[in-house]
Write a protein that holds these residues in place. Sequence first.
Motif, mmCIF file in Angstrom:
data_model
loop_
_atom_site.group_PDB
_atom_site.id
_atom_site.type_symbol
_atom_site.label_atom_id
_atom_site.label_comp_id
_atom_site.label_asym_id
_atom_site.label_seq_id
_atom_site.Cartn_x
_atom_site.Cartn_y
_atom_site.Cartn_z
ATOM 1 N N SER A 1 0.857 -1.178 0.000
ATOM 2 C CA SER A 1 0.000 0.000 0.000
ATOM 3 C C SER A 1 0.896 1.232 0.000
ATOM 4 N N PHE A 2 0.266 2.392 0.091
ATOM 5 C CA PHE A 2 1.022 3.633 0.156
ATOM 6 C C PHE A 2 1.468 3.954 1.585
ATOM 7 N N ASP A 3 1.114 3.069 2.527
ATOM 8 C CA ASP A 3 1.493 3.267 3.925
ATOM 9 C C ASP A 3 2.899 2.705 4.154
ATOM 10 N N PRO A 4 3.912 3.558 4.355
ATOM 11 C CA PRO A 4 5.272 3.059 4.533
ATOM 12 C C PRO A 4 5.470 2.290 5.835
ATOM 13 N N PHE A 5 4.520 2.425 6.754
ATOM 14 C CA PHE A 5 4.639 1.744 8.039
ATOM 15 C C PHE A 5 3.878 0.420 8.078
ATOM 16 N N ALA A 6 3.266 0.036 6.959
ATOM 17 C CA ALA A 6 2.474 -1.193 6.923
ATOM 18 C C ALA A 6 3.262 -2.427 7.364
ATOM 19 N N PRO A 7 4.526 -2.619 6.906
ATOM 20 C CA PRO A 7 5.263 -3.798 7.360
ATOM 21 C C PRO A 7 5.434 -3.849 8.871
ATOM 22 N N TRP A 8 5.654 -2.693 9.494
ATOM 23 C CA TRP A 8 5.831 -2.673 10.942
ATOM 24 C C TRP A 8 4.512 -2.902 11.658
ATOM 25 N N LYS A 9 3.427 -2.353 11.133
ATOM 26 C CA LYS A 9 2.119 -2.540 11.760
ATOM 27 C C LYS A 9 1.711 -4.005 11.772
#
Length: 282
Positions: free
Chosen positions: A128-136
Amino acid sequence: MASVVTARPHLPRALALPSTARKLLFRCSAASTMDAPSASSDGSEKKTTTVFVAGSTGRTGKRVVEKLLAKGFGVVAGTTDVDRARGSLPQDSNLQLVRADVTEGADKLVEAVRGVDAVICATGFRRSFDPFAPWKVDNFGTVNLVEACRKAGVTRFILISSILVNGAAMGQLLNPAYIVLNLLGLTLVAKLQAENHIRKSGINYTIVRPGGLTDQPPTGNIVMEPEDTLYSGSISREQVAEVAVEALLCPEEASFKVVEIVARADAPNRPLKDMFAAIKQN
């Protein structure tokens, strides 16, 4: 937490007892149903081992669910989209669908995992466009699931991770796979942090680190090595699911271990139990 049951697995009274009164009774050579004190006069009732699968509608998680059901396990399929799960997962009397989002915190996950015997985590962030998705998902989400297990008294945890998560310590900083995967929000670093949390949690764990995942049928036999050993190779999701389920069936051989797996055409076909046994316990 809302839940939708498509077909409720048999959940015996023993699962309603405090966690200290329950025992995991997995055996390598046994089927996935186990004798339990019966409430019926003929003593014919069986206790079904029940497993919560996080990421159950993913390409690997779906295969984990199918293999568990094929072996007679009860399955609680955690999903963020129950309707999607209902359409993609098998119709089975031992399958229950429950809404569970690992990113929403441990407290909301407790009821989803309460009463199960083990958890298999097959989650993975969606691009997605969320750069924090992997951490979430791959870090905080896994940590939330571990903490939910601790609160609910679940003591067996299988995590599907990835090879090269510790690539920096392995001298693989310039490995193209390490570079590409970490370009997507430092995915491998996020996974490694989650692994470290599991190892310190006190939960009986098995961490499975597969190579590059393919959706094709297996083209070779499984190769299993200790942690921080493999830095290339691929493997079918079908085989990854097989290893994850086998880790439940072989607790003596698989507990408290990190294993890395790929498939190779020239590898011998060895029993997974023997492969787990050959890996030194952490």
